[in-house]
Structures are given as structure tokens and as C-alpha cells.
Design a protein around this motif. Sequence first.
Motif, PDB file in Angstrom:
ATOM      1  N   MET A 141       0.811  -1.215   0.000  1.00  0.00           N
ATOM      2  CA  MET A 141       0.000   0.000   0.000  1.00  0.00           C
ATOM      3  C   MET A 141       0.846   1.268   0.000  1.00  0.00           C
ATOM      4  SD  MET A 141      -2.926   1.218   2.734  1.00  0.00           S
ATOM      5  CE  MET A 141      -1.737   1.305   4.086  1.00  0.00           C
ATOM      6  N   ILE A 142       1.782   1.398   0.940  1.00  0.00           N
ATOM      7  CA  ILE A 142       2.558   2.635   1.020  1.00  0.00           C
ATOM      8  C   ILE A 142       3.538   2.718  -0.146  1.00  0.00           C
ATOM      9  CG2 ILE A 142       4.331   1.658   2.540  1.00  0.00           C
ATOM     10  CD1 ILE A 142       2.926   5.276   2.611  1.00  0.00           C
TER      11      ILE A 142
ATOM     12  N   ARG B  40       2.927   6.221  -7.027  1.00  0.00           N
ATOM     13  CA  ARG B  40       1.950   7.155  -7.616  1.00  0.00           C
ATOM     14  C   ARG B  40       2.420   8.592  -7.444  1.00  0.00           C
ATOM     15  NH1 ARG B  40      -0.970  10.745  -5.641  1.00  0.00           N
ATOM     16  NH2 ARG B  40      -0.545  10.064  -3.502  1.00  0.00           N
ATOM     17  N   ARG B  41       2.912   8.897  -6.264  1.00  0.00           N
ATOM     18  CA  ARG B  41       3.371  10.252  -5.948  1.00  0.00           C
ATOM     19  C   ARG B  41       4.545  10.644  -6.852  1.00  0.00           C
ATOM     20  NH1 ARG B  41       3.017   9.296  -1.065  1.00  0.00           N
ATOM     21  NH2 ARG B  41       1.156  10.568  -0.705  1.00  0.00           N
ATOM     22  N   MET B  42       5.514   9.736  -6.986  1.00  0.00           N
ATOM     23  CA  MET B  42       6.712  10.057  -7.759  1.00  0.00           C
ATOM     24  C   MET B  42       6.458  10.107  -9.260  1.00  0.00           C
ATOM     25  SD  MET B  42       9.850   8.191  -5.684  1.00  0.00           S
ATOM     26  CE  MET B  42       9.056   6.599  -5.432  1.00  0.00           C
ATOM     27  N   THR B  43       5.420   9.412  -9.731  1.00  0.00           N
ATOM     28  CA  THR B  43       5.158   9.391 -11.166  1.00  0.00           C
ATOM     29  C   THR B  43       4.106  10.401 -11.622  1.00  0.00           C
ATOM     30  OG1 THR B  43       3.573   7.584 -10.822  1.00  0.00           O
ATOM     31  CG2 THR B  43       5.827   6.979 -11.418  1.00  0.00           C
ATOM     32  N   SER B  44       3.287  10.896 -10.693  1.00  0.00           N
ATOM     33  CA  SER B  44       2.210  11.793 -11.127  1.00  0.00           C
ATOM     34  C   SER B  44       2.121  13.112 -10.370  1.00  0.00           C
ATOM     35  CB  SER B  44       0.852  11.075 -11.014  1.00  0.00           C
ATOM     36  OG  SER B  44       0.560  10.754  -9.664  1.00  0.00           O
ATOM     37  N   VAL B  45       2.885  13.265  -9.286  1.00  0.00           N
ATOM     38  CA  VAL B  45       2.788  14.489  -8.484  1.00  0.00           C
ATOM     39  C   VAL B  45       4.114  15.237  -8.413  1.00  0.00           C
ATOM     40  CG1 VAL B  45       2.241  15.453  -6.199  1.00  0.00           C
ATOM     41  CG2 VAL B  45       0.949  13.474  -7.061  1.00  0.00           C
TER      42      VAL B  45
ATOM     43  N   ALA C 248      18.973   6.078  -6.327  1.00  0.00           N
ATOM     44  CA  ALA C 248      18.600   6.148  -4.921  1.00  0.00           C
ATOM     45  C   ALA C 248      17.439   5.186  -4.693  1.00  0.00           C
ATOM     46  CB  ALA C 248      18.200   7.572  -4.532  1.00  0.00           C
ATOM     47  N   VAL C 249      17.210   4.839  -3.427  1.00  0.00           N
ATOM     48  CA  VAL C 249      16.273   3.764  -3.095  1.00  0.00           C
ATOM     49  C   VAL C 249      15.236   4.256  -2.089  1.00  0.00           C
ATOM     50  CG1 VAL C 249      16.064   1.441  -2.101  1.00  0.00           C
ATOM     51  CG2 VAL C 249      18.065   2.039  -3.524  1.00  0.00           C
ATOM     52  N   VAL C 250      13.999   3.813  -2.281  1.00  0.00           N
ATOM     53  CA  VAL C 250      12.922   4.042  -1.317  1.00  0.00           C
ATOM     54  C   VAL C 250      12.520   2.679  -0.755  1.00  0.00           C
ATOM     55  CG1 VAL C 250      10.544   4.808  -0.990  1.00  0.00           C
ATOM     56  CG2 VAL C 250      12.101   6.143  -2.434  1.00  0.00           C
ATOM     57  N   VAL C 251      12.630   2.524   0.568  1.00  0.00           N
ATOM     58  CA  VAL C 251      12.329   1.256   1.227  1.00  0.00           C
ATOM     59  C   VAL C 251      10.951   1.331   1.867  1.00  0.00           C
ATOM     60  CG1 VAL C 251      12.995  -0.347   3.058  1.00  0.00           C
ATOM     61  CG2 VAL C 251      14.757   0.732   1.636  1.00  0.00           C
TER      62      VAL C 251
ATOM     63  N   ARG D  16      -4.049   8.935   5.531  1.00  0.00           N
ATOM     64  CA  ARG D  16      -3.747   9.333   4.154  1.00  0.00           C
ATOM     65  C   ARG D  16      -4.425  10.647   3.805  1.00  0.00           C
ATOM     66  NH1 ARG D  16      -5.077   3.324   2.258  1.00  0.00           N
ATOM     67  NH2 ARG D  16      -6.500   3.722   3.981  1.00  0.00           N
ATOM     68  N   GLU D  17      -5.667  10.794   4.235  1.00  0.00           N
ATOM     69  CA  GLU D  17      -6.387  12.029   3.961  1.00  0.00           C
ATOM     70  C   GLU D  17      -5.781  13.207   4.717  1.00  0.00           C
ATOM     71  OE1 GLU D  17     -10.890  13.912   4.510  1.00  0.00           O
ATOM     72  OE2 GLU D  17     -10.590  11.741   4.664  1.00  0.00           O
ATOM     73  N   ARG D  18      -5.434  12.996   5.995  1.00  0.00           N
ATOM     74  CA  ARG D  18      -4.912  14.091   6.825  1.00  0.00           C
ATOM     75  C   ARG D  18      -3.524  14.544   6.380  1.00  0.00           C
ATOM     76  NH1 ARG D  18      -2.437  17.417   8.716  1.00  0.00           N
ATOM     77  NH2 ARG D  18      -2.381  18.291  10.836  1.00  0.00           N
TER      78      ARG D  18
END
Length: 337
Positions: free
Chosen positions: A11-12, A18-23, A67-70, A270-272
Motif C-alpha cells: 500500500m505505502i 503514484r506520488r513520484m510518477t504523477s505528483v 537512490a532507493v525508497v524502502v 492518508r487524507e490528513r
Amino acid sequence: MLRIGVIGTGMIGQDHIRRMTSVLAGVEVTAVTDVDVETAKRVADALPGAVVHGSGEDLIADPGVDAVVVCSWGPTHEQYVLACIAAGKQVFCEKPLATTEEACRRIVEAEVGHGRRLVQVGYMRRYDAAYRALKAVVDSGRIGAPLMMHCAHRNPGVPSYYEKESAITDTAVHEIDMVRWMFGEEIVAVRVLVPRKSRNGGDLQDPLLFLLELAGGAIVDVEISVNIRYGYDIRGEVVGEDGTAALGEPSPVMVRGGGRLAMPVPADWRERFIRAYDVELQEWIDSIAAGGPPVGPSAWDGYAAAVVSDAGVAALRGGDRVGVTLMPRPALYEVAP
């Protein structure tokens, strides 16, 4: 363009992709991996040119990954972060840095041995606009020296695998990091008070009152209510010598109608904090692209949070005040929390 490999496509992990590809700007996801190979392949199918690796270590070694996101399961974080340090690659690790104090210490020692900061831990409260505004007031001296802080961390409910200790290790850990950052001091002792049990808590002891003592003498109380039903509600108020400063209400709109005044409450984290996650990763990306070390929560911050969290669990189990003892802070992390 910074090329990112993502370890963990649950999920995260998917949300960060999604964040890195569209925001966000200046970044592309070039590689992914997950213990669930089919999920990793499905995620990669939506990423032009992305490679699916069989292990986190293979992804880290990929020359096409800068670079890596874990985002994998917590107990795996240590091995991947250590592999990134050994490879000399910047790594953003979702909290926790690792699941034990000893593992966090090994990461700190490895990074110190490397001689340069490579690790950032995902404590997103520091990137929330409301928390940043609150800290700006505290740092300005407008309310005098901060003496106390009142916090609330309220969830509408928690999943079935949530355990008694999770109230500290999974929930209040965000306040642990936030408080160290807000006051610029280490936490030196903790205590947990147990009020009347909610009928909504099932087998859990819910709610709890978590008390934090800071090195400068300030005291912070954190109400932890994880089955409060009405919504996801995060609160914070700093009491100073000459006034107070508090986070604003969770919703930017109030609705009047039918003889009622209503203010929506966020449904979940997620919303907050969705915008805070955006800012957090964009600032990490920008710092790496500029050639500097990450400027967000460090491996030391992850280590300190783990030690305080362990003390909180001990206080929850034993009912006593538990002191917090940290190893000497290495010069690499000489900037205050």
C-alpha cells in the motif's frame, strides 16, 4: 532526472510510486521489487521501462538506480538500509528505521563509518504545513519558553493485527519524533497511564496517556485513542510562558445547515497527511539532486525514536517511569533534532 528503485510495492509503496510518477518533479521510478512477485510485476507494468528485481539487494546494485525508497515490512528495513550504505546510495526508509534498538545502532554505526549521511527516515509530521507553522511560532519566542505540549492521536479504528504495544511502536512513535523536532531536545524519560477502558477497544487497552519528559524540563502528554470511531483526529498545543500555540482544526471548511454547524474530520492518515507526504519526498529528491546529503529525519532520529519507543513499551508493561539512555551522538548528526 533522479532514478529511483522502490523496495516493497504494498500500500505505502504503491502510494509513493503514484506520488513520484504523477505528483512530484525531477524523478522517475526505474526499478521495483517485492516478496509478492506478481504484485511487483503488476506495478511495474504501469511504469514504462521499469525493471522487476528478484531481491532488494539486486535492486540496490542496479546501476540504473540512483537512490532507493524502502517500503517493505519493518523487520527487513535493516538489511536494505545497510546494503544501500554499503553501495553508497541515498535511501529513504519508511518508519521504522529498524525494529530494534540494536539494529538502528548498527545502521548509525555503518553510516558514520561511511562518513556521509545517506539515510532519511519517513517521519512525515515534520513536513505538514500545520506542524511547521506551529514550530515556527515556538522557535520565534512569541509564546516564551515552551513548558508543556498536549497532543492527541485518535484513530477511528485499527486492523485486527494491531497489538497492545502498537499504541506506542506504531501510533505514538510519530509524536515521539515530532516532539524531539518541535522542542529541539531529546526525550529523557517516559511513563504510560492507563485510564478506563473503552468498550470499542476489544482486547486492547485503549485509550492510553503517554507522558514524555524532555531534557530541558518540558513535559508532553499524548492521548492515544485508536478506536474512537468518529474519525482520524490529530491535535497539538504548546503551552509557553506567555501564551499558547495550537494546530488548526483538521478541516478547512465548516458547513451550516439544518440547524447544525458541522466540520468534516479526516477518515484516515492518508487524507490528513497526503500533502505532507508529497512535500517530504519532493524535498528529499531535491536535496539529492542538488548533490547534498538529505536534510530530513536522519538515522540518528530513527535510532532515538526506537530507544524511546522501547522505553514506552517497558513503561506500558510495568507501569513505572522509565528513563531513556542514548549512546553519544556522533558528530555526523550534530544538528539538533
